[in-house]
Design a protein around this motif. Sequence first.
Motif, mmCIF file in Angstrom:
data_model
loop_
_atom_site.group_PDB
_atom_site.id
_atom_site.type_symbol
_atom_site.label_atom_id
_atom_site.label_comp_id
_atom_site.label_asym_id
_atom_site.label_seq_id
_atom_site.Cartn_x
_atom_site.Cartn_y
_atom_site.Cartn_z
ATOM 1 N N ARG A 163 48.330 154.121 24.243
ATOM 2 C CA ARG A 163 47.720 154.097 22.909
ATOM 3 C C ARG A 163 48.761 153.778 21.848
ATOM 4 N N SER A 164 49.906 154.461 21.934
ATOM 5 C CA SER A 164 50.939 154.249 20.928
ATOM 6 C C SER A 164 51.426 152.813 20.965
ATOM 7 N N SER A 165 51.659 152.307 22.173
ATOM 8 C CA SER A 165 52.153 150.943 22.305
ATOM 9 C C SER A 165 51.145 149.949 21.740
ATOM 10 N N ARG A 166 49.883 150.178 22.088
ATOM 11 C CA ARG A 166 48.863 149.227 21.644
ATOM 12 C C ARG A 166 48.809 149.191 20.124
ATOM 13 N N TYR A 167 48.812 150.381 19.517
ATOM 14 C CA TYR A 167 48.704 150.390 18.065
ATOM 15 C C TYR A 167 49.963 149.807 17.416
ATOM 16 N N ALA A 168 51.132 150.230 17.883
ATOM 17 C CA ALA A 168 52.370 149.746 17.266
ATOM 18 C C ALA A 168 52.455 148.225 17.383
ATOM 19 N N LEU A 169 52.077 147.693 18.537
ATOM 20 C CA LEU A 169 52.170 146.242 18.717
ATOM 21 C C LEU A 169 51.129 145.498 17.899
ATOM 22 N N HIS A 197 50.685 136.912 16.637
ATOM 23 C CA HIS A 197 50.572 138.346 16.876
ATOM 24 C C HIS A 197 51.009 138.717 18.279
ATOM 25 N N PHE A 198 51.508 139.895 18.366
ATOM 26 C CA PHE A 198 51.802 140.454 19.689
ATOM 27 C C PHE A 198 50.493 140.954 20.290
ATOM 28 N N THR A 199 50.335 140.733 21.570
ATOM 29 C CA THR A 199 49.138 141.234 22.247
ATOM 30 C C THR A 199 49.583 142.203 23.327
ATOM 31 N N PHE A 200 48.907 143.319 23.394
ATOM 32 C CA PHE A 200 49.250 144.306 24.420
ATOM 33 C C PHE A 200 48.105 144.416 25.416
ATOM 34 N N HIS A 201 48.416 144.153 26.678
ATOM 35 C CA HIS A 201 47.375 144.151 27.712
ATOM 36 C C HIS A 201 47.356 145.430 28.539
ATOM 37 N N GLY A 202 48.193 146.393 28.180
ATOM 38 C CA GLY A 202 48.288 147.613 28.977
ATOM 39 C C GLY A 202 46.972 148.368 29.031
#
Lengths: 399, 462
Positions: free
Chosen positions: A354-360, A67-72
């Motif tokens: 938010r968008s990045s986190r959900y999309a990723l 999975h991709f993980t987003f740390h932003g």
Amino acid sequence: MTSESSASPCPDESAPAAVSPADVASEPPPLETAFAAPLLASEPPPLLPAAEPPELPPAERERTFVHFTFHGDAREYFRIWIVNTFLTLVTLGLYSAWAKVRKRRYLRGSTELLGHRFDYRADPRRILVGNLLVAVMFLAYMVVGEVYPPVRFGAIAVGVVLLPWVVVRSLAFNAHNTAWRGMRFHCRRTYGGAALVFLAQWVVIAVSLGLYYPAWVRNRKEFVVGGHRLGDAFFRFESKSGPFYLTYLLWGCLVFTAIFAGTLITGFIIQANHGKLPSLLQLAPFFALYGLALFFARHFAYAHLFNHIWNHTRLDAHRFAGTLSTRAWLNLQIVNLAAIIVSAGLLYPWAVIRSSRYALSCLHFEPAGPIEKISRLGRTDGSALGETAAEFVGLDFGL
Amino acid sequence: MSVTFEGTLFTGETLQGTEVACVAIAGRLESTDTARTIDVALAEVRVSDRLAHVPRFLYLPRQRTIETPDNAAVDALLAAQQRGDVAQIVHRLESHARLAAVATVLIVAITAAAIWWGGPVLARRTAQAVPADIERRAGQASLITLNSWLSPSQLDRAGRRRAQAQLDRLTQAGAFAGKPELVFRSMGGNFPNAFALPGGVIVVSDELVALANDDELAAVFAHEVAHWQRRHALQSVLRNSAALLVVSTVTGDLSTLTTFAGTIPMQLLQRGYSREFETEADADAVRLLVRARIDPASFASILEKLENARPATGQDFSYLSTHPGTADRVRAVQAIAKELGWTPPAVKSPAAQALPPKVTEASDVFDSTERQPDEQPRPISRQAPSYPSALRAAGISGSVTVEFIIEKTGDVSHVRVVRSSNPGFEDAAVAAILGWKFQPGRKQGRPVRVRASQLLSFDTHD
């Protein structure tokens, strides 16, 4: 610029420009591309063959995903965004290139796959050169056009001729400056290929009264995705146009319903006005409805195609999978829109995160074998020579 | 001084990474994994800038990369190298919530200021760049909208000729370029009004022609000519549509203005011009009148007339509904006229002279003679006028009689000079009386507006 105007009459910037995982990570297309030029296109099947055939059809195996993980973090990104916006403002835009690099580097650097982050290495000075080039051209257009108006038509012609070049350079620049595990991405597309997709196929769209548009979106995706590689692993996008037609059929229904409803409301207002023309204020509901419908339709198209596009994207034998829920995405975006409007734009960075986190969280990578086997392609790979053209002028139009 | 940290080394040959322990010491960077050590000169190592908590990348020669989450160590390394100062400053700016708050406030302030100050400046420049042809078309477009709201004029030929003659007096004075065109419309019998559309179309309502005498009509026209000459209508359209302003400024394409011209009448009728535009037009009008040898006092007197003719309640589309602060304007007009060296006729007080009793008395104003309030207003606070220093120095004394209305709130309004021994005292007298405060007069227990007059003396011995 002319490049934008000719490429974007249809509000479809949202269809994800599936450049690389890093791009989806860093820029959720609906948000970022709303401000950048949407350049899109396709080409005949990938020119470059896959390096190795897959060992087994993946369907027969147990599918394992990473999975991709987003740390932003929204607060962190807000500080970066606001400070860089401020510096851009006080330097009258000169700092914008540095600001762009920092923001993009934050988003890519916050994206993790298989334990390592993506890197954005663009040199802001190159982007500044690109920005200045565009500014100078635009100024020249204005000044000369003022003195000798026919020049304006000539300038539009020049813009049309330049468009495919801008597409190719933007793709190359963006890919070249994105790296993962110490290896840069690459995007090689020819001027001719871009001209086919961005000029010739637009003629087809016009002639077919827009009916060709969904197929064109597919072709553009193929052009963009298929141009990319990471080392000796090539990206491929293989899909029929059917799902694109379905999405845009629903898209069209949405938009036309809104236009119909808006016209109806306006009709009522005119009736209530006893035939007098309605004032701009009375037309506000119509415009609001129309804008909202376009916004919804755009995000609908993005979300509806997200899974399909990623499910049909490959990196050699490695595959991707999308599990995005259209409903969840629309909910997310409507909250984003409300927040951005209420905060006069100040919550934009929050919306991006938010968008990045959900999309990723909806994007998965399915390695077909040890990913470490991907290796450099050729000796000169990534050396200065091949990349000077890409590096010299940092044209980057949000592909 | 040495710096140590851990990271992952990528050779750039494959995606394979190896965990390495790095030591930076004496100008060299040594990265050691289980098998071997890579030793490079620190001077050849480029480091990605600090950015929040994003891991750092060290770019080694031959396309090798070290990725490390140890931001502190990399910062120390850069400090030892004395590099990356600028990026460090930006990072420091980005890492403080308070600085972010300051930046937010500044951005909001700059944006607001740009809209507040820059918008009007841009609107003025753009409006002035509009070619005459487009201006004329915009005027026609707005007249079409206007026609759907106003009825045809009922004015007879003599009335029209009289009005046209007043406009001609101004045109013949040669104070401006172009020839304005007069258009007559009726506004339902209630609203004396006039406005200038782009391209020099001056629309005047029958009611205004009936209300004003010749000089007053000329004064109103002078004011409207000034609006037109300064392209106030176009400026207003541009000011009100940020999108239009940006598009027409950036592209230099001003023809889109015509599309928006339909909104001009609505704006003129409902909101009017900004106070700043009115002040400009007032000043221009006085200059124009003086040039045409028409007494600028007629402008003051028509303002007074209009003020008194305003409907007390309900919808108000008359001239002054969009022109606030009549008393201030009258004073400003008089001041400019004086500045221009206009010598008033020997028998002064044109304002009083010009007041025809039929329309002046608004139904709700009481006075001390025929329509008496039950309870007269009583002064609460009074202040003496300040003595004009030039006149005091010259030893000139005198007196001014002013007439004014005491509003229901007890404030003073509609001040006008009825008599004065020396024009130099008038401003001071009006200014003083405007500062007075009254217990309002009452009729049947409720506060009412009362007209009153007052003699103010200026005596050098005081």
